[in-house]
Design an enzyme around this catalytic site. Structure first.
Site, short mmCIF file in Angstrom:
data_model
loop_
_atom_site.label_atom_id
_atom_site.label_comp_id
_atom_site.label_asym_id
_atom_site.label_seq_id
_atom_site.Cartn_x
_atom_site.Cartn_y
_atom_site.Cartn_z
CG ASP A 1 -1.70 1.24 1.39
OD1 ASP A 1 -2.41 1.61 0.44
OD2 ASP A 1 -1.61 1.87 2.46
CG ASP B 1 -1.53 7.68 0.46
OD1 ASP B 1 -0.64 8.54 0.37
OD2 ASP B 1 -2.34 7.44 -0.44
#
Length: 404
Positions: free
Chosen positions: A202, A204
């Site tokens: 991922d 953020d």
């Protein structure tokens, strides 16, 4: 947050920031978590000063002709109480603006001497001036009317910088890690006995510590449209279009998507990496890694660049899928592009929606804490920074090893 953690050595934590930055709230949280006494400058000195007659002082004690002398007396009192706290409890959490102390020099030396032999660490809260002004206006404290409007200055001493935009829990997680107070890591976790063909990251909150930037952009978005930003805090990790559908009527959603992208791109400047993220990311061979994000391609690219990450060969964004996290489609697509079985993939995520998506895709999952409460992250393993892991490669694939 682990409420039983203890500092590795005697420590005095000084929490600084201008009025409205949230230093008292953060100070209380740290004191409770570390089980240290709290000494707040306002609590120690304000009741007495507020009881004095302004006519005698020639004005309010914050801004009258004796303000400098009163300031010196207030901080002398703070240092005296801090010295007693360290002598009896072995450490202390201090809360004050510490404006002069942040410049170093004599006042900083006095503070360090007062808390010896504890190590003094300064935490400095910074934030959007408009946000801090709005907080001061909302609380309506009479003393705020007498504060001088001093522009924020860059500290001259080493500090742990914390964004006032973050929640208290998010701030505490970053402070504790910055002070070397880490969440215990299970060296016997099953993931350390497995091998993987690829790692899916991922973006953020996992690679780039953009949480404050995200919150700031959505706060401004919510203020523009007169809506609540609560859906963001309740649904971290989901695509912007999903959140906007909850906030705006259909006729405004296209405009809203353009506006939030504009706000987030404007704030994607010099973003920090999540602790240890770049070194861990670089340790994975380029052909065995992918970035899977709920952001758009322009925004994800800007944030990677702002945190100085090399762009991945496989990059799955919200532009590539019809169903975003928590649906498994993004991770299934990344595995397909890498040419690997999803069940042989390791996913690193910081949000509940992302973990749900990874699990639905059949992947193993490590949760990176700091965005949401650890209890909301149903992963195979939780870590408070990617510096807690190293990798090695063998004939069977990628293997993880715990650090510390």
């Amino acid at each position: 947050m682990n409420d039983t953690c203890q500092p590795p050595e005697p420590v005095a934590i000084a929490v600084s920031g201008i009025a409205g930055s949230g230093k008292s709230t953060l100070g209380r949280a740290l004191a409770a978590s570390l089980r240290l006494p709290l000494v707040d400058l306002d609590a120690v000195t304000n009741p007495l000063l507020d009881a004095l007659d302004e006519a005698v002082l020639g004005g309010h004690w914050l801004s009258g002709p004796h303000a400098r002398t009163i300031r010196e007396g207030r901080y002398a009192a703070l240092r005296a109480v801090a010295a007693d706290a360290v002598a009896t409890a072995g450490g202390v959490v201090l809360v004050a603006p510490f404006t002069t102390e942040l410049d170093g020099g004599e006042e900083w030396a006095h503070l360090r001497a007062a808390v010896a032999p504890a190590t003094l660490r300064m935490v400095h809260l910074e934030g959007d001036p408009q946000l801090l002004a709005a907080r001061r206006a909302a609380r309506g404290a009479p003393r705020d009317r007498h504060r001088t409007d001093t522009p924020a200055r860059t500290p001259s001493i080493p500090v742990v910088r914390i964004d006032a935009e973050l929640s208290t829990s998010q701030q505490s997680a970053r402070v504790l890690a910055g002070l070397g107070i880490r969440t215990p890591l299970d060296p016997d976790a099953a993931l350390f006995s497995r091998s993987f063909d690829a790692v899916l990251f991922d973006l953020d909150g996992t690679l780039v510590d953009s949480t404050a930037s995200v919150i700031r952009a959505w706060r401004r978005f919510a203020a523009h449209y007169g809506v609540s930003s609560d859906p963001l805090h309740e649904n971290h990790g989901q695509p912007a279009r999903t959140l906007i559908a909850r906030l705006l009527p259909a006729e405004l959603r296209s405009e809203g998507l353009d506006r939030i992208l504009e706000l987030e791109l404007a704030d994607a400047v010099a973003l920090p990496e999540v602790r240890g993220a770049r070194a861990f990311y670089d340790s994975i061979p380029a052909e065995r890694r992918a970035v899977v994000t709920s952001g758009t391609a322009p925004l994800a690219t800007a944030r990677l660049r702002a945190a100085r990450f090399t762009a991945p060969g496989v990059f799955v964004t919200s532009d590539d899928v019809t169903r975003g996290k928590p649906d498994p489609e993004p991770f299934l697509l990344a595995a397909d592009r890498l040419g690997v079985d999803p069940e042989r993939c390791l996913v690193l995520e910081d949000a509940t929606a992302g973990i749900q998506a990874a699990r639905a895709a059949g992947c193993a999952v490590i949760a990176v804490t700091g965005t949401v409460e650890p209890s909301a992250l149903p992963a195979d393993l939780a870590i408070d920074g990617l510096d807690r892991l190293t990798v090695s490669l063998d004939a069977e694939g990628i293997r993880l090893h715990p650090v510390g």
